[in-house]
Design a protein around this motif. Sequence first.
Motif, PDB file in Angstrom:
ATOM      1  N   PRO A   6      51.209  44.194  41.521  1.00 61.31           N
ATOM      2  CA  PRO A   6      50.725  42.625  41.378  1.00 61.31           C
ATOM      3  C   PRO A   6      49.372  42.295  41.881  1.00 61.31           C
ATOM      4  N   SER A   7      48.786  41.331  40.906  1.00 59.90           N
ATOM      5  CA  SER A   7      47.528  40.740  41.252  1.00 59.90           C
ATOM      6  C   SER A   7      47.325  39.808  42.176  1.00 59.90           C
ATOM      7  N   ILE A   8      46.336  40.266  43.322  1.00 60.04           N
ATOM      8  CA  ILE A   8      46.444  39.192  44.312  1.00 60.04           C
ATOM      9  C   ILE A   8      45.557  37.752  43.792  1.00 60.04           C
ATOM     10  N   LEU A   9      44.722  37.938  42.625  1.00 65.68           N
ATOM     11  CA  LEU A   9      44.430  36.715  42.206  1.00 65.68           C
ATOM     12  C   LEU A   9      45.095  35.494  42.033  1.00 65.68           C
ATOM     13  N   SER A  10      46.538  35.902  41.857  1.00 65.93           N
ATOM     14  CA  SER A  10      47.315  34.910  41.774  1.00 65.93           C
ATOM     15  C   SER A  10      48.045  34.241  43.187  1.00 65.93           C
ATOM     16  N   ASN A  15      46.257  32.322  52.775  1.00 64.44           N
ATOM     17  CA  ASN A  15      47.209  32.979  53.308  1.00 64.44           C
ATOM     18  C   ASN A  15      47.510  34.445  52.596  1.00 64.44           C
ATOM     19  N   LEU A  16      46.430  35.108  52.417  1.00 58.04           N
ATOM     20  CA  LEU A  16      46.274  36.430  51.739  1.00 58.04           C
ATOM     21  C   LEU A  16      47.170  37.589  52.516  1.00 58.04           C
ATOM     22  N   GLU A  17      47.257  37.541  53.665  1.00 57.61           N
ATOM     23  CA  GLU A  17      47.900  38.601  54.433  1.00 57.61           C
ATOM     24  C   GLU A  17      49.620  38.408  54.093  1.00 57.61           C
ATOM     25  N   ARG A  18      49.881  36.908  54.173  1.00 53.96           N
ATOM     26  CA  ARG A  18      51.219  36.689  54.171  1.00 53.96           C
ATOM     27  C   ARG A  18      51.668  37.020  52.477  1.00 53.96           C
ATOM     28  N   ASP A  19      50.869  36.708  51.524  1.00 56.85           N
ATOM     29  CA  ASP A  19      51.212  36.983  50.350  1.00 56.85           C
ATOM     30  C   ASP A  19      51.027  38.590  49.632  1.00 56.85           C
ATOM     31  N   ILE A  20      50.552  39.379  50.474  1.00 51.45           N
ATOM     32  CA  ILE A  20      50.359  40.562  50.286  1.00 51.45           C
ATOM     33  C   ILE A  20      51.590  41.127  50.783  1.00 51.45           C
ATOM     34  N   THR A  25      57.396  45.290  48.158  1.00 49.33           N
ATOM     35  CA  THR A  25      58.223  46.262  47.305  1.00 49.33           C
ATOM     36  C   THR A  25      57.736  46.886  46.059  1.00 49.33           C
ATOM     37  N   ALA A  26      56.355  46.372  45.861  1.00 49.50           N
ATOM     38  CA  ALA A  26      55.626  46.813  44.609  1.00 49.50           C
ATOM     39  C   ALA A  26      54.977  48.196  45.023  1.00 49.50           C
ATOM     40  N   ASP A  27      54.135  48.724  44.217  1.00 49.22           N
ATOM     41  CA  ASP A  27      53.674  49.943  44.213  1.00 49.22           C
ATOM     42  C   ASP A  27      52.318  50.083  44.350  1.00 49.22           C
ATOM     43  N   TYR A  28      51.408  49.109  43.744  1.00 44.74           N
ATOM     44  CA  TYR A  28      50.131  48.933  44.191  1.00 44.74           C
ATOM     45  C   TYR A  28      49.719  47.582  44.651  1.00 44.74           C
ATOM     46  N   VAL A  29      48.744  47.087  45.054  1.00 44.58           N
ATOM     47  CA  VAL A  29      48.197  45.831  45.243  1.00 44.58           C
ATOM     48  C   VAL A  29      46.910  45.730  44.111  1.00 44.58           C
ATOM     49  N   HIS A  30      46.790  44.821  43.240  1.00 45.84           N
ATOM     50  CA  HIS A  30      45.954  44.963  42.308  1.00 45.84           C
ATOM     51  C   HIS A  30      44.821  43.948  42.863  1.00 45.84           C
ATOM     52  N   VAL A  31      43.496  44.433  42.859  1.00 41.42           N
ATOM     53  CA  VAL A  31      42.565  43.408  43.268  1.00 41.42           C
ATOM     54  C   VAL A  31      41.399  43.227  42.353  1.00 41.42           C
ATOM     55  N   ASP A  32      41.220  42.136  41.732  1.00 42.06           N
ATOM     56  CA  ASP A  32      40.304  41.850  40.652  1.00 42.06           C
ATOM     57  C   ASP A  32      38.976  41.229  41.034  1.00 42.06           C
ATOM     58  N   VAL A  49      38.476  43.612  50.421  1.00 39.61           N
ATOM     59  CA  VAL A  49      39.205  45.028  50.234  1.00 39.61           C
ATOM     60  C   VAL A  49      39.148  45.396  51.732  1.00 39.61           C
ATOM     61  N   LYS A  50      38.161  45.280  52.496  1.00 47.31           N
ATOM     62  CA  LYS A  50      38.303  45.922  53.818  1.00 47.31           C
ATOM     63  C   LYS A  50      39.088  45.280  54.884  1.00 47.31           C
ATOM     64  N   ALA A  51      39.319  43.766  54.621  1.00 52.46           N
ATOM     65  CA  ALA A  51      39.930  42.850  55.332  1.00 52.46           C
ATOM     66  C   ALA A  51      41.424  43.396  55.055  1.00 52.46           C
ATOM     67  N   ILE A  52      41.922  43.547  53.938  1.00 52.84           N
ATOM     68  CA  ILE A  52      43.264  43.609  53.559  1.00 52.84           C
ATOM     69  C   ILE A  52      43.794  45.049  53.608  1.00 52.84           C
ATOM     70  N   ARG A  53      42.855  46.083  53.775  1.00 51.29           N
ATOM     71  CA  ARG A  53      43.526  47.521  53.887  1.00 51.29           C
ATOM     72  C   ARG A  53      44.227  47.649  55.030  1.00 51.29           C
ATOM     73  N   PRO A  54      44.072  47.077  56.309  1.00 53.59           N
ATOM     74  CA  PRO A  54      45.006  47.228  57.438  1.00 53.59           C
ATOM     75  C   PRO A  54      46.347  46.446  57.324  1.00 53.59           C
ATOM     76  N   VAL A  55      46.414  45.344  56.209  1.00 52.09           N
ATOM     77  CA  VAL A  55      47.730  44.875  56.363  1.00 52.09           C
ATOM     78  C   VAL A  55      48.789  45.296  55.279  1.00 52.09           C
ATOM     79  N   THR A  56      48.475  46.464  54.870  1.00 47.31           N
ATOM     80  CA  THR A  56      49.446  46.976  53.535  1.00 47.31           C
ATOM     81  C   THR A  56      49.275  48.266  53.686  1.00 47.31           C
ATOM     82  N   ALA A  57      50.409  48.876  53.254  1.00 43.95           N
ATOM     83  CA  ALA A  57      50.579  50.284  53.227  1.00 43.95           C
ATOM     84  C   ALA A  57      50.321  50.800  51.686  1.00 43.95           C
ATOM     85  N   LEU A  58      50.477  49.791  50.916  1.00 45.86           N
ATOM     86  CA  LEU A  58      50.301  50.214  49.379  1.00 45.86           C
ATOM     87  C   LEU A  58      48.964  50.633  49.181  1.00 45.86           C
TER      88      LEU A  58
END
Length: 214
Positions: A6-10, A15-20, A25-32, A49-58
Motif C-alpha cells: 500500500p502506498s502511503i501517498l494516500s 496521522n501517518l503512524e496510525r495509517d501505517i 496485514t500488507a507485505d510492504y509499505v510503499h513510500v513514494d 522514512v527515518k521517522a516511520i521505520r520504528p512504527v512498522t515491522a513491514l
Amino acid sequence: MVKISPSILSADFANLERDIQRISTADYVHVDVMDGMFVPNITIGIPVVKAIRPVTALPLDVHLMIVQPGRYVRQFCEAGADLVTMHVEADTEENLRAAIDAVHSAGKRAGVVVKPGTSAEAVRPYIRDVELVLVMTVEPGFGGQSFMADQMGKVRAVREMIDAFNPACELEVDGGVGPDTFRACIDAGANVLVAGSAVYGAEDIPARIRLLRG
C-alpha cells in the motif's frame, strides 16, 4: 503468493503512524519519493522514512522518483529503506549500476522502474542485478490516476525476462491498481501490487488487502 504494497501517498499525513498501522496485514509499505524535477510533484524524503521505520515491522518499499537517484540511495538505506527502486529514465546506465551497487553494499534490495512510455527492453541491462522490477501503469507523479491497461503487454514481457534470467526477482505494478484491475496485473505476471487509494479508501482495509492478493 501475491504481495501487497500500500502506498502511503494516500494516507493521512497528519496521522501517518496510525495509517501505517492500518495496513499491518500488507507485505510492504510503499513510500513514494518525488523531487519536483523528475516528476511534477514533491512528496516526502529521508526524514520521513527515518521517522516511520520504528512504527512498522513491514519492509519499506521506497520508490525514488528523483533525478540522479544515486546521490541519495545510501541515505535512504541508512534511514530504514529495505528496498530502493529507481527509474531507468532518471540517469545513465553507468550511474544507475553504481546506485544499485550502493544499495546492495548497504545490505538492502534494489530495483528498477519504467514509466509507461518506456519499453520493457530498458530493464534488460539490469535484470540480473536487481531484486525487483516495477512497471508503472500510470504516469508517475500523482496518486489516484486511472489504470493504463495497455501496459499489460510490457508486464508480460518483463515477466518473460525475469523467468529467463533472474527467477527470484519480483515484478511489481504501480498505478490505478484496485478491485477492477488487480486481476489483469496478476494474470500478466505481477507478484507485487502497489495500491494507494484502493486500500486507504476501503471501509475494511484488511479485507481489501485480502481481495487484491487474488
